[in-house]
Design a protein around this motif. Structure first.
Motif, PDB file in Angstrom:
ATOM      1  N   LYS A  90       0.612  -1.119   0.042  1.00  0.00           N
ATOM      2  CA  LYS A  90       0.022  -0.203  -0.013  1.00  0.00           C
ATOM      3  C   LYS A  90       0.786   1.294   0.123  1.00  0.00           C
ATOM      4  CE  LYS A  90      -3.000   2.784   2.819  1.00  0.00           C
ATOM      5  NZ  LYS A  90      -2.285   3.911   3.031  1.00  0.00           N
ATOM      6  N   ALA A  91       1.910   1.237   0.979  1.00  0.00           N
ATOM      7  CA  ALA A  91       2.698   2.445   0.910  1.00  0.00           C
ATOM      8  C   ALA A  91       3.600   2.552  -0.264  1.00  0.00           C
ATOM      9  CB  ALA A  91       3.527   2.517   2.268  1.00  0.00           C
ATOM     10  N   MET A  92       3.930   1.469  -0.854  1.00  0.00           N
ATOM     11  CA  MET A  92       4.887   1.630  -1.973  1.00  0.00           C
ATOM     12  C   MET A  92       4.290   2.231  -3.086  1.00  0.00           C
ATOM     13  SD  MET A  92       7.171  -1.975  -1.743  1.00  0.00           S
ATOM     14  CE  MET A  92       8.195  -2.145  -0.622  1.00  0.00           C
ATOM     15  N   LEU A  93       3.035   1.886  -3.199  1.00  0.00           N
ATOM     16  CA  LEU A  93       2.212   2.486  -4.443  1.00  0.00           C
ATOM     17  C   LEU A  93       1.878   3.968  -4.194  1.00  0.00           C
ATOM     18  CD1 LEU A  93       1.143   1.676  -7.285  1.00  0.00           C
ATOM     19  CD2 LEU A  93      -1.200   1.088  -6.083  1.00  0.00           C
ATOM     20  N   GLN A  94       1.322   3.969  -3.092  1.00  0.00           N
ATOM     21  CA  GLN A  94       1.098   5.271  -2.669  1.00  0.00           C
ATOM     22  C   GLN A  94       2.068   6.271  -2.770  1.00  0.00           C
ATOM     23  OE1 GLN A  94      -0.883   5.373   1.169  1.00  0.00           O
ATOM     24  NE2 GLN A  94      -1.166   7.520   1.239  1.00  0.00           N
ATOM     25  N   LEU A  95       3.433   6.030  -2.412  1.00  0.00           N
ATOM     26  CA  LEU A  95       4.541   6.734  -2.699  1.00  0.00           C
ATOM     27  C   LEU A  95       4.697   7.069  -4.134  1.00  0.00           C
ATOM     28  CD1 LEU A  95       7.027   7.927  -1.228  1.00  0.00           C
ATOM     29  CD2 LEU A  95       8.283   5.545  -1.764  1.00  0.00           C
ATOM     30  N   LEU A  96       4.250   6.267  -5.043  1.00  0.00           N
ATOM     31  CA  LEU A  96       4.593   6.447  -6.483  1.00  0.00           C
ATOM     32  C   LEU A  96       3.360   7.306  -6.926  1.00  0.00           C
ATOM     33  CD1 LEU A  96       5.681   2.695  -7.519  1.00  0.00           C
ATOM     34  CD2 LEU A  96       7.291   4.615  -7.177  1.00  0.00           C
ATOM     35  N   VAL A  97       2.451   7.063  -6.512  1.00  0.00           N
ATOM     36  CA  VAL A  97       1.172   8.049  -7.147  1.00  0.00           C
ATOM     37  C   VAL A  97       1.249   9.302  -6.480  1.00  0.00           C
ATOM     38  CG1 VAL A  97      -1.334   7.918  -7.270  1.00  0.00           C
ATOM     39  CG2 VAL A  97      -0.036   5.853  -7.693  1.00  0.00           C
ATOM     40  N   ASN A  98       1.461   9.537  -5.242  1.00  0.00           N
ATOM     41  CA  ASN A  98       1.307  10.621  -4.723  1.00  0.00           C
ATOM     42  C   ASN A  98       1.853  12.055  -5.723  1.00  0.00           C
ATOM     43  OD1 ASN A  98       0.006  11.063  -2.308  1.00  0.00           O
ATOM     44  ND2 ASN A  98       1.527   9.404  -1.342  1.00  0.00           N
ATOM     45  N   PRO A  99       3.038  12.237  -6.042  1.00  0.00           N
ATOM     46  CA  PRO A  99       3.319  13.261  -7.025  1.00  0.00           C
ATOM     47  C   PRO A  99       2.302  13.403  -8.171  1.00  0.00           C
ATOM     48  CG  PRO A  99       5.406  11.829  -6.406  1.00  0.00           C
ATOM     49  CD  PRO A  99       4.176  11.023  -6.255  1.00  0.00           C
ATOM     50  N   LEU A 100       1.768  12.287  -8.577  1.00  0.00           N
ATOM     51  CA  LEU A 100       0.791  12.660  -9.880  1.00  0.00           C
ATOM     52  C   LEU A 100      -0.680  13.097  -9.079  1.00  0.00           C
ATOM     53  CD1 LEU A 100       1.341   9.500 -12.027  1.00  0.00           C
ATOM     54  CD2 LEU A 100       2.221  11.826 -12.313  1.00  0.00           C
ATOM     55  N   SER A 101      -1.131  12.698  -8.003  1.00  0.00           N
ATOM     56  CA  SER A 101      -2.277  12.827  -7.224  1.00  0.00           C
ATOM     57  C   SER A 101      -2.299  14.381  -6.757  1.00  0.00           C
ATOM     58  CB  SER A 101      -2.635  11.875  -6.267  1.00  0.00           C
ATOM     59  OG  SER A 101      -1.644  12.163  -5.141  1.00  0.00           O
ATOM     60  N   GLY A 102      -1.232  14.859  -6.167  1.00  0.00           N
ATOM     61  CA  GLY A 102      -1.014  16.069  -5.724  1.00  0.00           C
ATOM     62  C   GLY A 102      -1.102  17.294  -7.024  1.00  0.00           C
ATOM     63  N   THR A 103      -0.457  16.999  -7.999  1.00  0.00           N
ATOM     64  CA  THR A 103      -0.713  17.534  -9.244  1.00  0.00           C
ATOM     65  C   THR A 103      -1.931  17.909  -9.781  1.00  0.00           C
ATOM     66  OG1 THR A 103       1.668  17.249  -9.685  1.00  0.00           O
ATOM     67  CG2 THR A 103       0.336  18.266 -11.739  1.00  0.00           C
ATOM     68  N   LEU A 104      -2.826  16.640  -9.727  1.00  0.00           N
ATOM     69  CA  LEU A 104      -4.037  16.633 -10.400  1.00  0.00           C
ATOM     70  C   LEU A 104      -5.204  17.126  -9.349  1.00  0.00           C
ATOM     71  CD1 LEU A 104      -6.152  15.303 -12.360  1.00  0.00           C
ATOM     72  CD2 LEU A 104      -6.232  13.464 -10.976  1.00  0.00           C
ATOM     73  N   ILE A 105      -4.798  17.069  -7.885  1.00  0.00           N
ATOM     74  CA  ILE A 105      -5.633  17.849  -7.098  1.00  0.00           C
ATOM     75  C   ILE A 105      -5.485  19.270  -7.381  1.00  0.00           C
ATOM     76  CG2 ILE A 105      -6.028  18.395  -4.626  1.00  0.00           C
ATOM     77  CD1 ILE A 105      -4.973  15.337  -4.098  1.00  0.00           C
ATOM     78  N   ASP A 106      -4.225  19.899  -7.527  1.00  0.00           N
ATOM     79  CA  ASP A 106      -4.069  21.394  -7.590  1.00  0.00           C
ATOM     80  C   ASP A 106      -4.824  21.720  -8.939  1.00  0.00           C
ATOM     81  OD1 ASP A 106      -2.683  21.648  -5.624  1.00  0.00           O
ATOM     82  OD2 ASP A 106      -0.850  21.725  -6.394  1.00  0.00           O
ATOM     83  N   ARG A 107      -5.009  20.728 -10.026  1.00  0.00           N
ATOM     84  CA  ARG A 107      -5.652  21.126 -11.196  1.00  0.00           C
ATOM     85  C   ARG A 107      -7.077  21.123 -11.347  1.00  0.00           C
ATOM     86  NH1 ARG A 107      -2.099  21.803 -15.695  1.00  0.00           N
ATOM     87  NH2 ARG A 107       0.174  21.328 -15.195  1.00  0.00           N
ATOM     88  N   VAL A 108      -7.684  20.078 -10.594  1.00  0.00           N
ATOM     89  CA  VAL A 108      -9.169  19.727 -10.859  1.00  0.00           C
ATOM     90  C   VAL A 108     -10.068  20.215  -9.488  1.00  0.00           C
ATOM     91  CG1 VAL A 108      -8.796  18.077 -12.257  1.00  0.00           C
ATOM     92  CG2 VAL A 108      -9.019  17.387  -9.959  1.00  0.00           C
ATOM     93  N   GLY A 109      -9.319  20.643  -8.179  1.00  0.00           N
ATOM     94  CA  GLY A 109     -10.012  20.849  -7.154  1.00  0.00           C
ATOM     95  C   GLY A 109      -9.754  19.678  -6.208  1.00  0.00           C
ATOM     96  N   TYR A 110     -10.478  19.788  -5.099  1.00  0.00           N
ATOM     97  CA  TYR A 110     -10.330  18.868  -3.944  1.00  0.00           C
ATOM     98  C   TYR A 110     -11.423  17.842  -3.905  1.00  0.00           C
ATOM     99  CZ  TYR A 110      -7.521  22.683  -2.531  1.00  0.00           C
ATOM    100  OH  TYR A 110      -6.538  23.856  -2.598  1.00  0.00           O
ATOM    101  N   GLU A 111     -12.437  18.278  -4.232  1.00  0.00           N
ATOM    102  CA  GLU A 111     -13.546  17.437  -3.913  1.00  0.00           C
ATOM    103  C   GLU A 111     -13.836  16.178  -4.807  1.00  0.00           C
ATOM    104  OE1 GLU A 111     -13.900  20.615  -4.461  1.00  0.00           O
ATOM    105  OE2 GLU A 111     -14.649  21.428  -2.527  1.00  0.00           O
TER     106      GLU A 111
END
Length: 461
Positions: A90-111
């Motif tokens: 879980k933590a390994m995949l989360q570690l890989l995805v977080n840079p992409l998720s953070g960028t996407l959240i900044d672009r589309v909002g939080y909800e």
């Protein structure tokens, strides 16, 4: 009405964080026995006599305990590796995805990312309930990491966005941290009891239903932003620029270092307690439960102190790291169950001080040095946590095997004590003023769109 809505959104985020951490830890009393049962079925009866989904509490206690060791010793090294990889996936995949998720959240909002994360977590939990092989368990665990990368980051960022002023922001983030702690510590007994008396599927189905209700509540409270609303949101600072910000880097390093003792002790302390003090199964299973109360106390104390003395946030974090370091060094000296609880409570109390002091500091740093969009900065915080929890199940056992349990704890304690003075670098953060670009967006040029108008009204208020 806006205040009522943000309180309800805080409740939705807290439930999401609670569910994520309950699913993370509910596996503790289930998976080791379940993997052994699958291995026995494949080997023709060499494992436990109780089927994976059965209740089987008869006989002379059986092979299963309500509160077994977190990573109990198995009959073969391969099973230890399987359990360690399963918990770390879980933590390994989360570690890989977080840079992409953070960028996407900044672009589309939080909800929208929060809703998507809850949907993936629901799918992961349902998969756990009906898994019949190790491969399916591994896929479900990895899928949970994908959901957490969106739900956790978007949830914390949404809290920071909705609670833009202090001390309300610290109180809201402190409430979220208390829910994380409760989910982690209450999940093993919750899963153990339901597994014993209702079968393997029931704890996962209960969590899946709560996850579905939480997603529907979010959909009713704050539907994902429309295209027009997203167009009025400012462009957040790219995550790679935030990572090289020295203040944010210091905070991220502190979050990772302070969580290493907890991440490394969870997979190793059970066997050490059995070998060094002859601890029983119930003692091993309840080792971490008392630590919930000092964790909540640490959150409460830090929130109150931050409201009275906001310029000392760095000091609360440094004090927490010193407490963690001292407590880690005391663990190997314990000789019975009562003694070992004291340093573990100290570790959780210190983690509460560090997290509660530094998570709001991240949002403040973004406000004054960058643009007030929080997805990427809390993705960095999540990466810090994941570094510790990805290494823990895989590395900690090997360190104990080659160097010893005492050396592991002394090394973790020394790392925290040495890192605490580095937080002095944050001493003058509270005196910083908003960046020129932020001032232009919100004050000098006047409101240009919906988002700017709302931010302007919030600042005037």
């Amino acid at each position: 009405e806006a205040r009522r809505q943000r309180r309800l959104l805080l409740a939705v985020v807290c439930v999401a964080l609670l569910l994520d951490n309950m699913l993370y830890m509910v596996l503790v009393p289930i998976v080791p026995d379940y993997i052994a049962a699958m291995r026995g079925a494949e080997g023709g009866g060499g494992g436990p006599s109780v089927p994976p989904g059965g209740n089987g509490s008869g006989g002379s206690g059986g092979n299963r305990s309500l509160f077994p060791a977190r990573y109990p010793a198995s009959s073969g090294g391969n099973e230890d590796v399987q359990i360690g990889l399963l918990f770390a996936s879980k933590a390994m995949l989360q570690l890989l995805v977080n840079p992409l998720s953070g960028t996407l959240i900044d672009r589309v909002g939080y909800e929208a990312p929060l809703l998507a994360g809850l949907g993936v977590m629901f799918l992961s939990t349902a998969t756990f309930a009906f898994a019949e092989s190790y491969g399916t368990l591994f896929a479900a665990r990895s899928l949970q990491g994908l959901g957490s990368a969106f739900a956790d980051t978007a949830g914390i960022a949404l809290i920071a966005h909705r609670y833009g002023e202090e001390p309300a922001r610290s109180r809201a983030l402190g409430t979220a941290l208390a829910c994380i702690s409760f989910g982690s510590l209450a999940a093993p007994p919750f899963g153990g009891v339901l597994y014993e008396f209702a079968g393997k599927q029931v704890p996962f189905l209960v969590l899946a239903c709560v996850c579905l209700l939480d997603g529907l509540s979010l959909l009713a409270l704050a539907p994902p932003c429309t295209t027009a609303a997203r167009a009025n949101m400012p462009v957040g600072t790219p995550i790679h620029r935030l990572m090289v910000d020295p203040y944010i880097a210091v905070v991220a390093g502190a979050l990772a270092t302070c969580n290493i003792p907890l991440a490394f002790l969870e997979p190793t302390i059970a066997n050490w307690m059995k070998e060094s003090m002859g601890a029983s199964e119930w003692e091993v299973g309840l080792t971490w439960l008392p630590a919930f109360f000092p964790h909540v106390l640490g959150v409460y104390i830090t929130v109150r102190l931050a409201a009275a003395y906001p310029h000392l946030q760095w000091f609360y974090g440094a004090l927490g790291m010193a407490i963690i370091g001292a407590s880690s060094c005391l663990v190997p000296a314990c000789r019975n169950f009562g003694q070992v609880i004291i340093p573990l409570c100290g570790i959780c109390f210190g983690i509460a001080l560090v997290d509660t002091a530094l998570l709001p500091t991240l949002a403040f740093l973004v406000d004054v040095r960058h643009v007030s969009v929080y997805g990427s900065v809390y993705a960095i915080a999540d990466i810090s946590y994941c570094v510790a929890y990805a290494l823990g199940p895989v590395v900690a056992g090997q360190i104990v095997h080659t160097m010893g349990f005492a050396q592991l704890n002394l090394g973790m304690g020394l790392a925290n004590v040495l890192y605490a003075p580095i937080l002095l670098f944050l001493k003058n953060v509270c005196q910083m003023k908003p960046s020129h670009s932020e001032t232009n967006i919100l004050l000098e040029e006047g409101p240009k769109g919906l988002y700017d108008t709302i931010k302007m009204e919030e600042r005037k208020g």
